[in-house]
Write an enzyme that holds these catalytic residues in place. Structure first.
Site, short mmCIF file in Angstrom:
data_model
loop_
_atom_site.label_atom_id
_atom_site.label_comp_id
_atom_site.label_asym_id
_atom_site.label_seq_id
_atom_site.Cartn_x
_atom_site.Cartn_y
_atom_site.Cartn_z
NE ARG A 18 10.70 -8.45 1.76
CZ ARG A 18 9.79 -9.12 2.46
NH1 ARG A 18 9.97 -9.33 3.76
NH2 ARG A 18 8.72 -9.60 1.87
CB SER A 62 7.00 -6.93 -2.81
OG SER A 62 6.15 -7.87 -2.23
CD GLU A 94 12.17 -6.16 -1.77
OE1 GLU A 94 12.92 -6.75 -0.99
OE2 GLU A 94 11.93 -6.60 -2.92
N1 EPU Z 1 -3.78 -5.46 -0.71
C1 EPU Z 1 -4.73 -4.84 -1.49
N2 EPU Z 1 -4.55 -4.83 -2.84
C2 EPU Z 1 -3.47 -5.40 -3.43
C3 EPU Z 1 -2.48 -6.00 -2.62
C4 EPU Z 1 -2.67 -6.04 -1.26
O1 EPU Z 1 -5.73 -4.33 -1.01
O2 EPU Z 1 -3.37 -5.35 -4.66
C5 EPU Z 1 -4.00 -5.52 0.74
C6 EPU Z 1 -4.38 -6.95 1.15
O3 EPU Z 1 -5.75 -7.18 1.06
C7 EPU Z 1 -3.86 -7.03 2.57
C8 EPU Z 1 -2.64 -6.11 2.55
O4 EPU Z 1 -2.78 -5.27 1.42
O5 EPU Z 1 -4.80 -6.49 3.47
C9 EPU Z 1 -1.33 -6.88 2.50
O6 EPU Z 1 -1.29 -7.70 1.34
P1 EPU Z 1 -0.55 -9.12 1.33
O7 EPU Z 1 -0.88 -9.92 2.52
O8 EPU Z 1 -0.78 -9.73 -0.02
O9 EPU Z 1 0.98 -8.77 1.51
P2 EPU Z 1 1.87 -7.55 1.00
O10 EPU Z 1 2.06 -6.61 2.11
O11 EPU Z 1 1.34 -7.04 -0.27
C10 EPU Z 1 4.06 -8.78 1.86
C11 EPU Z 1 5.43 -9.06 1.34
C12 EPU Z 1 5.40 -10.23 0.36
C13 EPU Z 1 4.86 -11.46 1.08
C14 EPU Z 1 3.44 -11.11 1.61
C15 EPU Z 1 2.83 -12.23 2.42
C16 EPU Z 1 6.65 -6.93 1.35
C17 EPU Z 1 7.25 -5.82 0.53
N3 EPU Z 1 5.98 -7.88 0.68
O12 EPU Z 1 3.26 -8.35 0.74
O13 EPU Z 1 6.73 -10.51 -0.05
O14 EPU Z 1 4.77 -12.58 0.21
O15 EPU Z 1 3.53 -9.94 2.47
O16 EPU Z 1 3.46 -12.32 3.65
O17 EPU Z 1 6.82 -6.93 2.57
C18 EPU Z 1 8.34 -10.04 -1.76
O18 EPU Z 1 9.01 -9.49 -0.91
O19 EPU Z 1 8.73 -10.12 -2.96
C19 EPU Z 1 7.04 -10.60 -1.41
C20 EPU Z 1 6.23 -11.12 -2.32
#
Ligand code: EPU
Length: 339
Positions: A165, A235, A331
């Site tokens: 990022r 995010s 972010e």
């Molecule tokens: N999780 C929870 N509770 C929540 C959210 C997430 O327990 O409310 C857990 C999920 O179960 C999973 C882990 O956290 O085990 C990761 O969650 P997720 O795969 O939804 O991805 P994220 O880390 O929350 C990142 C990116 C997103 C991108 C997703 C999918 C960042 C800051 N965010 O989110 O990017 O869509 O992975 O690849 O790296 C963005 O940058 O605006 C964005 C949406």
């Protein structure tokens, strides 16, 4: 200059729907306007920032400088080889329309980045990423207009200094991204290993880029709020990268915490999980809240101001710090009042 509008509302030009007004505003539809923009900035000693889709910004109530609304348009295939194409998109092209265009042409690479809001010009700045892919893997070079020297520069992939990022462009406010050239493959190497994807794709024998795109659109629509319905910037916090010496005791204390090992020294921890585990998913205070389906997303239910958004975020950062000893970084880019 006639084309510069005064006191222009940005309320509908930022997906977080913050109340915001720009003292000066120009719609950039032609690169030739940039020398005039540069003159205006020099003469008035104004600050400026570039606005694309407004999907990764937290805008102030009143911005005292010049907003350059990047509407440069056009897509051009500049080289075609047997294995790959070089395709150039102007900065104002809507990101997801570009992704759809490339998939339609049968070119591979960007399918996992489907439905990310914003424009092509914003994509290298924060090195957008999702579902196991990052745009940095497909960028050949970025063309920028240097507002200080009034010259166009071409910055190759290595020069962009991409990381999670992040890129060189966050440190170079004098660079206005005018176009991005991508290297896309003609033969599919589809990346469907990300946990959420393998759950959604039951049959991978004849998988196409379009299938992957449709699956990602489904997941994103289920988890992330549509900015046309409810204000948000995706995010809100980075997933923190921590030293393993700090992560190991946390893993013992919280066995359910998702941890992605990066190397021998560092791991990435899920900020969404940290917030969720505090019981804050769905929490609402006045017009701001934590999105009920994804705790990493903060939502603006009405026209909050930047100050209110940052206060709400601070409350979450404080709670995370108190419980886990982890500092969460915001972010999206915070635009200060300027002047
Ligand atoms: N999780 C929870 N509770 C929540 C959210 C997430 O327990 O409310 C857990 C999920 O179960 C999973 C882990 O956290 O085990 C990761 O969650 P997720 O795969 O939804 O991805 P994220 O880390 O929350 C990142 C990116 C997103 C991108 C997703 C999918 C960042 C800051 N965010 O989110 O990017 O869509 O992975 O690849 O790296 C963005 O940058 O605006 C964005 C949406």
């Amino acid at each position: 200059m006639q084309i510069i509008l005064k006191n222009h509302s940005l309320n509908n030009l930022n997906t977080l729907r913050c109340r915001s007004v720009a003292a000066n505003f120009i719609e950039l539809t032609d690169i030739d306007l940039l020398s005039e923009v540069s003159d205006f900035i020099e003469k008035t000693n104004s600050k400026f920032f570039v606005l694309g889709g407004g999907s990764n910004l937290i805008l102030p109530e009143k911005y005292d400088g010049l907003v350059i609304y990047n509407k440069l348009s056009g897509i051009d295939c500049i080289e075609e080889h047997s294995e790959y194409v070089l395709i150039k998109a102007m900065a104002g092209v809507i990101w997801d329309e570009f992704v759809a265009y490339t998939i339609n042409k049968g070119w591979f690479g960007l399918e996992n980045l489907s439905l990310i809001p914003g424009t092509v010009g914003a994509s290298p700045i924060q090195n957008i990423g999702a579902y196991g892919a990052e745009v940095a893997d497909f960028i050949e070079y970025v063309e920028v207009y240097d507002i200080q020297t009034n010259t166009v520069k071409q910055i190759n992939n290595a020069g962009c200094n991409f990381s999670y990022r992040n890129s060189i462009f966050k440190l170079r406010p004098n660079y206005i991204v005018i176009a991005v050239t991508f290297r896309l493959l003609k033969d599919a190497i589809l990346n469907y290993k990300y946990a959420d994807l393998s759950k959604c794709l039951t049959d991978i024998t004849n998988l196409t880029a379009l299938d992957l795109r449709n699956c990602i659109i489904k997941i994103r629509q289920a988890k992330l709020p549509d900015p046309n319905q409810i204000g948000n910037v995706g995010s809100f916090f980075h997933n923190p990268i921590l030293n393993n010496a700090k992560v190991n005791p946390l893993k013992l204390a919280y066995p359910g915490m998702p941890v992605y090992i990066l190397d021998d020294d560092n791991s990435k921890v899920s900020a969404g999980w940290l917030i969720d585990n505090l019981g804050l998913k769905g929490f609402r205070q006045n017009n701001l809240g934590v999105y009920p389906k994804q705790a990493l997303v903060l939502v603006n239910y009405d026209s909050s101001t930047q100050t209110e958004v940052l206060e709400f975020a601070r409350m979450i950062q404080d709670k995370v710090k108190a419980k886990y000893g982890i500092s969460l970084n915001i972010e999206p880019i915070i635009i200060s009042k300027g002047g």
